[in-house]
Design a protein around this motif. Sequence first.
Motif, PDB file in Angstrom:
ATOM      1  N   LEU A   1     -10.820   3.276  -2.563  1.00 38.13           N
ATOM      2  CA  LEU A   1     -10.370   2.739  -1.697  1.00 38.13           C
ATOM      3  C   LEU A   1      -9.589   1.485  -1.972  1.00 38.13           C
ATOM      4  O   LEU A   1      -9.998   0.703  -2.755  1.00 38.13           O
ATOM      5  N   ALA A   2      -8.459   1.358  -1.617  1.00 35.43           N
ATOM      6  CA  ALA A   2      -7.669   0.036  -1.391  1.00 35.43           C
ATOM      7  C   ALA A   2      -7.941  -0.591  -0.422  1.00 35.43           C
ATOM      8  O   ALA A   2      -7.807  -0.073   0.712  1.00 35.43           O
ATOM      9  N   LEU A   3      -8.165  -1.886  -0.616  1.00 35.93           N
ATOM     10  CA  LEU A   3      -8.411  -2.810   0.457  1.00 35.93           C
ATOM     11  C   LEU A   3      -7.809  -4.107   0.372  1.00 35.93           C
ATOM     12  O   LEU A   3      -7.718  -4.651  -0.758  1.00 35.93           O
ATOM     13  N   ILE A   4      -7.186  -4.500   1.553  1.00 33.79           N
ATOM     14  CA  ILE A   4      -6.471  -5.782   1.584  1.00 33.79           C
ATOM     15  C   ILE A   4      -7.042  -6.589   2.617  1.00 33.79           C
ATOM     16  O   ILE A   4      -7.206  -6.315   3.878  1.00 33.79           O
ATOM     17  N   SER A   5      -7.179  -7.775   2.223  1.00 37.03           N
ATOM     18  CA  SER A   5      -7.958  -8.677   3.307  1.00 37.03           C
ATOM     19  C   SER A   5      -6.687  -9.446   3.799  1.00 37.03           C
ATOM     20  O   SER A   5      -5.643  -9.981   3.216  1.00 37.03           O
TER      21      SER A   5
ATOM     22  N   ASP B   1       8.925 -20.998  11.819  1.00 38.58           N
ATOM     23  CA  ASP B   1       7.983 -19.619  11.384  1.00 38.58           C
ATOM     24  C   ASP B   1       7.984 -19.896   9.661  1.00 38.58           C
ATOM     25  O   ASP B   1       9.098 -19.776   9.295  1.00 38.58           O
ATOM     26  N   LEU B   2       6.989 -19.874   9.191  1.00 41.52           N
ATOM     27  CA  LEU B   2       6.668 -19.952   7.701  1.00 41.52           C
ATOM     28  C   LEU B   2       6.062 -18.479   7.406  1.00 41.52           C
ATOM     29  O   LEU B   2       5.102 -18.127   7.872  1.00 41.52           O
ATOM     30  N   LEU B   3       6.556 -18.206   6.007  1.00 42.72           N
ATOM     31  CA  LEU B   3       6.356 -16.696   5.850  1.00 42.72           C
ATOM     32  C   LEU B   3       5.130 -16.775   4.741  1.00 42.72           C
ATOM     33  O   LEU B   3       4.955 -17.556   3.890  1.00 42.72           O
ATOM     34  N   PRO B   4       4.132 -15.943   5.287  1.00 41.33           N
ATOM     35  CA  PRO B   4       3.017 -15.392   4.141  1.00 41.33           C
ATOM     36  C   PRO B   4       3.524 -14.991   2.840  1.00 41.33           C
ATOM     37  O   PRO B   4       4.384 -14.355   2.784  1.00 41.33           O
ATOM     38  N   GLU B   5       2.319 -15.069   1.846  1.00 37.11           N
ATOM     39  CA  GLU B   5       2.592 -14.474   0.664  1.00 37.11           C
ATOM     40  C   GLU B   5       1.555 -13.257   0.496  1.00 37.11           C
ATOM     41  O   GLU B   5       0.444 -13.205   1.234  1.00 37.11           O
ATOM     42  N   LEU B   6       1.623 -12.312  -0.292  1.00 39.88           N
ATOM     43  CA  LEU B   6       0.703 -11.330  -0.887  1.00 39.88           C
ATOM     44  C   LEU B   6       0.221 -11.764  -2.211  1.00 39.88           C
ATOM     45  O   LEU B   6       0.868 -11.766  -3.097  1.00 39.88           O
ATOM     46  N   LYS B   7      -1.108 -11.985  -2.269  1.00 38.65           N
ATOM     47  CA  LYS B   7      -1.877 -12.149  -3.601  1.00 38.65           C
ATOM     48  C   LYS B   7      -2.491 -10.919  -4.172  1.00 38.65           C
ATOM     49  O   LYS B   7      -3.558 -10.623  -3.411  1.00 38.65           O
ATOM     50  N   VAL B   8      -1.790 -10.368  -5.016  1.00 34.29           N
ATOM     51  CA  VAL B   8      -2.369  -9.169  -5.699  1.00 34.29           C
ATOM     52  C   VAL B   8      -3.406  -9.360  -6.611  1.00 34.29           C
ATOM     53  O   VAL B   8      -3.267 -10.125  -7.463  1.00 34.29           O
ATOM     54  N   ARG B   9      -4.614  -8.690  -6.301  1.00 37.11           N
ATOM     55  CA  ARG B   9      -5.744  -8.970  -7.121  1.00 37.11           C
ATOM     56  C   ARG B   9      -6.040  -7.502  -7.533  1.00 37.11           C
ATOM     57  O   ARG B   9      -5.562  -6.631  -7.741  1.00 37.11           O
ATOM     58  N   GLY B  10      -7.471  -7.406  -7.576  1.00 40.88           N
ATOM     59  CA  GLY B  10      -8.043  -6.161  -8.220  1.00 40.88           C
ATOM     60  C   GLY B  10      -8.599  -5.100  -7.197  1.00 40.88           C
ATOM     61  O   GLY B  10      -9.234  -3.947  -7.533  1.00 40.88           O
ATOM     62  N   SER B  11      -8.546  -5.343  -5.785  1.00 34.22           N
ATOM     63  CA  SER B  11      -8.916  -4.282  -4.839  1.00 34.22           C
ATOM     64  C   SER B  11      -8.131  -3.152  -4.434  1.00 34.22           C
ATOM     65  O   SER B  11      -8.273  -2.598  -3.346  1.00 34.22           O
ATOM     66  N   CYS B  12      -6.770  -2.963  -5.016  1.00 42.59           N
ATOM     67  CA  CYS B  12      -5.884  -2.116  -4.538  1.00 42.59           C
ATOM     68  C   CYS B  12      -5.527  -0.825  -5.587  1.00 42.59           C
ATOM     69  O   CYS B  12      -4.251  -0.606  -5.284  1.00 42.59           O
ATOM     70  N   GLY B  13      -6.497  -0.635  -6.454  1.00 41.37           N
ATOM     71  CA  GLY B  13      -5.786   0.515  -7.355  1.00 41.37           C
ATOM     72  C   GLY B  13      -5.960   2.005  -6.842  1.00 41.37           C
ATOM     73  O   GLY B  13      -5.324   2.835  -7.318  1.00 41.37           O
ATOM     74  N   ALA B  14      -6.680   2.314  -5.690  1.00 39.43           N
ATOM     75  CA  ALA B  14      -6.759   3.573  -5.354  1.00 39.43           C
ATOM     76  C   ALA B  14      -5.395   3.918  -4.556  1.00 39.43           C
ATOM     77  O   ALA B  14      -4.695   3.362  -3.795  1.00 39.43           O
ATOM     78  N   ILE B  15      -4.981   5.231  -5.135  1.00 40.39           N
ATOM     79  CA  ILE B  15      -3.842   5.820  -4.838  1.00 40.39           C
ATOM     80  C   ILE B  15      -4.063   6.953  -3.520  1.00 40.39           C
ATOM     81  O   ILE B  15      -5.110   7.801  -3.561  1.00 40.39           O
ATOM     82  N   GLY B  16      -3.404   7.049  -2.377  1.00 37.92           N
ATOM     83  CA  GLY B  16      -3.604   7.916  -1.407  1.00 37.92           C
ATOM     84  C   GLY B  16      -3.116   9.395  -1.847  1.00 37.92           C
ATOM     85  O   GLY B  16      -2.585   9.677  -2.935  1.00 37.92           O
TER      86      GLY B  16
ATOM     87  N   LEU C   1       0.628  -1.391  -0.041  1.00 39.13           N
ATOM     88  CA  LEU C   1      -0.143  -0.089   0.095  1.00 39.13           C
ATOM     89  C   LEU C   1       0.795   1.213  -0.047  1.00 39.13           C
ATOM     90  O   LEU C   1       0.422   2.220  -0.826  1.00 39.13           O
ATOM     91  N   ALA C   2       2.017   1.391   0.687  1.00 37.90           N
ATOM     92  CA  ALA C   2       2.929   2.217   0.866  1.00 37.90           C
ATOM     93  C   ALA C   2       3.473   2.743  -0.696  1.00 37.90           C
ATOM     94  O   ALA C   2       3.746   3.718  -1.047  1.00 37.90           O
ATOM     95  N   ALA C   3       3.788   1.432  -1.281  1.00 41.02           N
ATOM     96  CA  ALA C   3       4.533   1.651  -2.685  1.00 41.02           C
ATOM     97  C   ALA C   3       3.271   2.379  -3.731  1.00 41.02           C
ATOM     98  O   ALA C   3       3.572   2.984  -4.676  1.00 41.02           O
ATOM     99  N   LEU C   4       1.982   2.111  -3.318  1.00 45.70           N
ATOM    100  CA  LEU C   4       0.946   2.844  -4.179  1.00 45.70           C
ATOM    101  C   LEU C   4       0.721   4.181  -3.915  1.00 45.70           C
ATOM    102  O   LEU C   4      -0.055   4.856  -4.380  1.00 45.70           O
TER     103      LEU C   4
END
Length: 353
Positions: free
Chosen positions: A287-291, A338-353, A187-190
């Motif tokens: 709005l950019a939303l990540i679940s 500890d196993l690391l999660p991944e970020l699955k980028v889809r269609g809900s994050c186009g909003a720019i701050g 989100l910061a990169a956006l």
Amino acid sequence: MVSTAAERRARILGAVDRLGTVRVIELAAHLGIPVVTLRRDLAALTADGRLHRSHGVVSSPSRATAEQPERPPVVGMLVPTVGSYFDEIIAGARAASAGARLVLGISSYQARDDRAQVEHLLGSAVDGLLLSPHWLPGSDSPLDWLADLPVPAVLIERRGAPGAPAVALDTVASDHRHGVLLALRHLAALGHCAVLLAARDDSWTAHQVRAGYAEAVRRLGLDPQPVLDIRDPGAPGEGPGGIERLADRIAAAAGTGVRAVLVHNDHEAVRLSMLLRARGLRLPEDLALISYDDVFAALAAPPLTAVAPPRRAVGATAMALLLRRLEGEADLPAHRIDLLPELKVRGSCGAIG
């Protein structure tokens, strides 16, 4: 009088010679030796070739060779729920079972139910346990009994606090703090300078997500925001309108320029996407939303960008570690994996701050 290690081990060898093949838990009761102490002695005797140990039972090497093939180990698994996050953890454990039989116990998000379920599993003659008890940070004392289990156990998506008795148990978990950092970094990169967190507070994962949010905000130099609490609609004083109030608060924050939100978990995130549209906020345009969880996120409209903990790998890794314990590997230290999660980028994050 306290017996020496040599005296204990002589008693153990004598008992195994008399009893034949015997379960470790039964041998401990027969000799009146604490299970933790007995396991150490058995590991030493096995390493010396004086005993054969496998799948929670012990025998003399000659008897083990002469007897019929051993039965597969039985593994008890305690989870707080099925039908969502833990389904893939269970599937991973089953896939890695290597012939072991898995027996499932379903508790609830209530600590008092855990012990009853574990006692039921032990009564089913399990050789080892995979455990996800109800466990919130700072609440270790009701679970001190975990350190005295008569069979090997691995904690899944849980970890004892430093100094607590259960801290010595093996642990396999997702690194949820890293997962939150992935989301906020995206989100910061956006271009977002501030990100809301809407999260539950009634599970271990929820507390890890909250702690990860505070760390990530500091690390990335984002503007800190108050956490928006997601309450259980079934809790006293809460009703189905709770999610509506949460949507109102997110919409109000968007009116001040905060146009990014991380939501734990998928259930609430999918519902929010519709409620926010009713309030004039489209995903991803406004709005950019990540679940957080990625159980159902891909099925939303639009599909939600989501943090995906490695649930199946967590279950498989925990089962593999437990089977190593049941095989009697000597000098195996307590594991914290500890196993690391991944970020699955889809269609809900186009909003720019």
